[in-house]
Scaffold this motif. Structure first.
Motif, short mmCIF file in Angstrom:
data_model
loop_
_atom_site.label_atom_id
_atom_site.label_comp_id
_atom_site.label_asym_id
_atom_site.label_seq_id
_atom_site.Cartn_x
_atom_site.Cartn_y
_atom_site.Cartn_z
N UNK A 57 4.50 4.28 8.36
CA UNK A 57 5.33 5.42 8.78
C UNK A 57 5.78 6.21 7.58
N UNK A 58 7.07 6.14 7.28
CA UNK A 58 7.63 6.87 6.14
C UNK A 58 7.88 5.91 4.99
N UNK A 59 7.88 6.45 3.75
CA UNK A 59 8.16 5.64 2.57
C UNK A 59 9.52 4.94 2.74
N UNK A 60 9.67 3.70 2.23
CA UNK A 60 8.75 2.97 1.33
C UNK A 60 7.58 2.28 2.03
N UNK A 61 7.49 2.38 3.33
CA UNK A 61 6.32 1.85 4.02
C UNK A 61 5.12 2.75 3.72
N UNK B 299 0.83 -1.20 0.00
CA UNK B 299 0.00 0.00 0.00
C UNK B 299 0.87 1.26 0.00
N UNK B 300 0.37 2.28 -0.67
CA UNK B 300 1.07 3.57 -0.69
C UNK B 300 0.64 4.42 0.51
N UNK B 301 -0.66 4.37 0.83
CA UNK B 301 -1.22 5.22 1.89
C UNK B 301 -2.17 4.39 2.73
N UNK B 302 -2.19 4.70 4.03
CA UNK B 302 -3.20 4.17 4.95
C UNK B 302 -4.04 5.34 5.43
N UNK B 303 -5.35 5.28 5.20
CA UNK B 303 -6.27 6.29 5.69
C UNK B 303 -6.87 5.78 6.99
N UNK B 304 -6.76 6.57 8.06
CA UNK B 304 -7.18 6.10 9.38
C UNK B 304 -7.92 7.19 10.13
#
Length: 524
Positions: A123-127, A100-105
């Motif tokens: 957290x920060x990219x690449x995560x 996933x690129x983004x988690x919306x929470x």
């Protein structure tokens, strides 16, 4: 070429002040929903999302979650709703599989997001980066890429279309037999094919008030949301806490007042056993639909006797075939409690085939394996070509490139072409509408060092769950293993609905003459 977000865009252009969603005291118009989802799309673009990027939704069922689904689609991305009841280890598997690129929470996911951050999963990219869609502060020690303030500051000016109808719209994760959830890819055209048929067949219109009972990570909710928006109807998401309060569900149907109800049969059986439906109740209700598991005929009779003004329709189809592939409108109140409700015939653009082990059609009345072909078939499992090839086969009776999906259900075709289910051919069950691979539970149990042997089976009950997940196990010598120990260990890896509710500790598992576990004896 219709994309799913187009349903809301069209309604906003024609009827911006019409109600799109009513959730408790909160009402959202089509115009406001269109603007809010466009703002979210622009935020995702600012965060670097490109066409086809995956966005995970750690959001409870709410207008915000539905806004997020639309915003992800407008940004040209793919969304995956995540069950907030899943343990962090399982959510980690989903996020890792998605890349996933983004988690919306939002606030209800605070503890889960904090646990994922502590594991180094977000957290920060690449995560995946976290966008905290709340005005309040995010969890401590969780770096976020955006907050509700940045979202509110975005422009509602429409964004250009970035996807085509054959592109994936969302990925839904279901139980997998190997211990890893499997992601089913669903395209815009898969959903549109069913929605266009269903809104015509059920004569849905702008005046309808439609239930949203299923959780958003469950594929039945796809029809709730996009069927309502395609018709210009009003969607009433049902708060999940009402599931165990049948009298509250009944009161919501009365007070809304809903014109359409769609759910798994479990809640309908729960309401029947609690006897919360009065004679002639729910006068505004026009149709009652169910899908996801068998609705016991005594329960159907209970509802039909009390609501003679309502039409009752059984829909059938696995996630891999998008919402439902067949339908059967019950013509009259059944008289025989032992006669199951058929699944009927294929919806427009769908075909159900009952074949033998050589993929030849069985004779009428004979039992065979049930296959599906048509517009609803998923492209397959996310980044799992081997599993896709095993489940989606070339259609021996179709043109080149046509496919059939093996459902794992056994069925028969009656003389008039009506299809009735007769059981399962594998280790899969349905419990409260969830499809559960029993092998996945066994896989996790085998990883517990104090368990020597185990067998997990589905046991039919008269209770709310319909089919109970049950486990018989043999402990390692000298180990004092209790069901409470095993429940705790499983809860660290599996969602609550997959943790067995019935347990039996045994000295040895029963075996059949071939030396395999005798699962019938385990069930008994």
């Amino acid at each position: 070429m219709t994309l799913l977000q187009d349903y809301v865009i069209r309604q906003a252009e024609r009827r911006p002040d019409a109600p799109a969603i009513v959730f408790g005291a909160q009402a959202v118009t089509y115009g406001a929903l269109d603007d809010a989802s466009t703002r979210l799309a622009r935020l995702l673009l600012e965060l670097g999302c490109g066409p086809g990027d995956r966005v995970a939704l750690l959001l409870p069922k709410s207008p915000l979650a539905i806004t997020a689904m639309l915003g992800v689609l407008k940004a040209g991305c793919v969304y995956t709703p995540v069950d907030l009841k899943n343990p962090p280890s399982r959510v980690t598997m989903v996020l890792d599989a998605l890349e996933a690129r983004v988690v919306l929470a939002s606030e209800p996911a605070r503890g889960l997001v904090a646990a994922l951050a502590a594991r180094g999963v977000v957290g920060a990219a690449p995560r995946p980066v976290v966008a905290w869609l709340e005005p309040g502060p995010p969890p401590a020690d969780v770096p976020v890429a955006a907050t509700g303030a940045e979202l509110d500051g975005q422009s509602p000016t429409p964004v250009p279309r970035r996807r085509a109808t054959h592109d994936v719209a969302h990925i839904l994760f279901t139980s997998g037999s190997t211990g890893t959830p499997k992601g089913v890819m669903i395209t815009h055209s898969n959903v549109v094919g069913f929605v266009e048929w269903a809104t015509r067949y059920f004569d849905m219109a702008a005046g309808d008030r439609v239930s949203g009972h299923s959780p958003l990570h469950f594929d039945l909710s796809t029809f709730d949301v996009y069927g309502a928006f395609a018709a210009g109807a009003t969607l009433y998401p049902i708060p999940p806490e009402l599931n165990l309060l049948p009298h509250k569900v009944a009161e919501l149907i009365r007070s809304a007042p809903l014109t359409q109800w769609f759910s798994v049969p479990s809640i309908l059986m729960h309401m029947a056993k609690s006897d919360v439906v009065r004679d002639g109740d729910f006068p505004a209700l026009r149709r009652l639909l169910w899908c996801g598991e068998a609705f016991p005929t005594p329960g159907v009779r209970y509802w039909m006797r009390r609501l003679p003004h309502v039409t009752f329709t059984n829909l059938y189809g696995p996630t891999e075939a998008t919402i439902a592939s067949s339908y059967y409108r019950v013509p009259a109140c059944p008289v025989d409690d032992q006669r199951p409700i058929p699944i009927g015939r294929g919806c427009d653009g769908e075909e159900l085939l009952v074949l033998d082990d050589r993929l030849r059609p069985v004779a009428p009345g004979d039992t065979g394996d049930l296959y599906i072909r048509g517009v609803g078939l998923s492209p397959g499992y996310w980044r799992d070509p081997e599993r896709t090839r095993a489940a989606f086969l070339p259609n021996p009776y179709g043109p080149p490139g046509d496919r059939i999906y093996r459902t794992g259900d056994l069925a028969r075709v009656d003389g008039d072409g009506t299809i009735t289910l007769v059981g399962r051919s594998d280790f899969q069950i349905k419990s409260r509408g969830y499809r559960i691979e029993l092998e996945e539970i066994e896989s996790v149990l085998h990883g517990i060092e104090t368990v020597r042997q185990c067998a997990v089976v589905g046991v039919e009950t008269d209770g709310f769950e319909g089919t109970a997940v049950a486990c018989a196990y043999v402990s390692q010598p000298g180990a004092d293993v209790t069901p409470a120990d095993l429940r705790r260990r499983l809860a660290e890896r599996l969602p609550p609905y997959m943790v067995p509710s019935r347990w039996r500790r045994v000295d040895q598992l029963p075996l059949n003459p071939n030396g395999k576990v005798d699962r019938r004896a385990v069930k008994e």
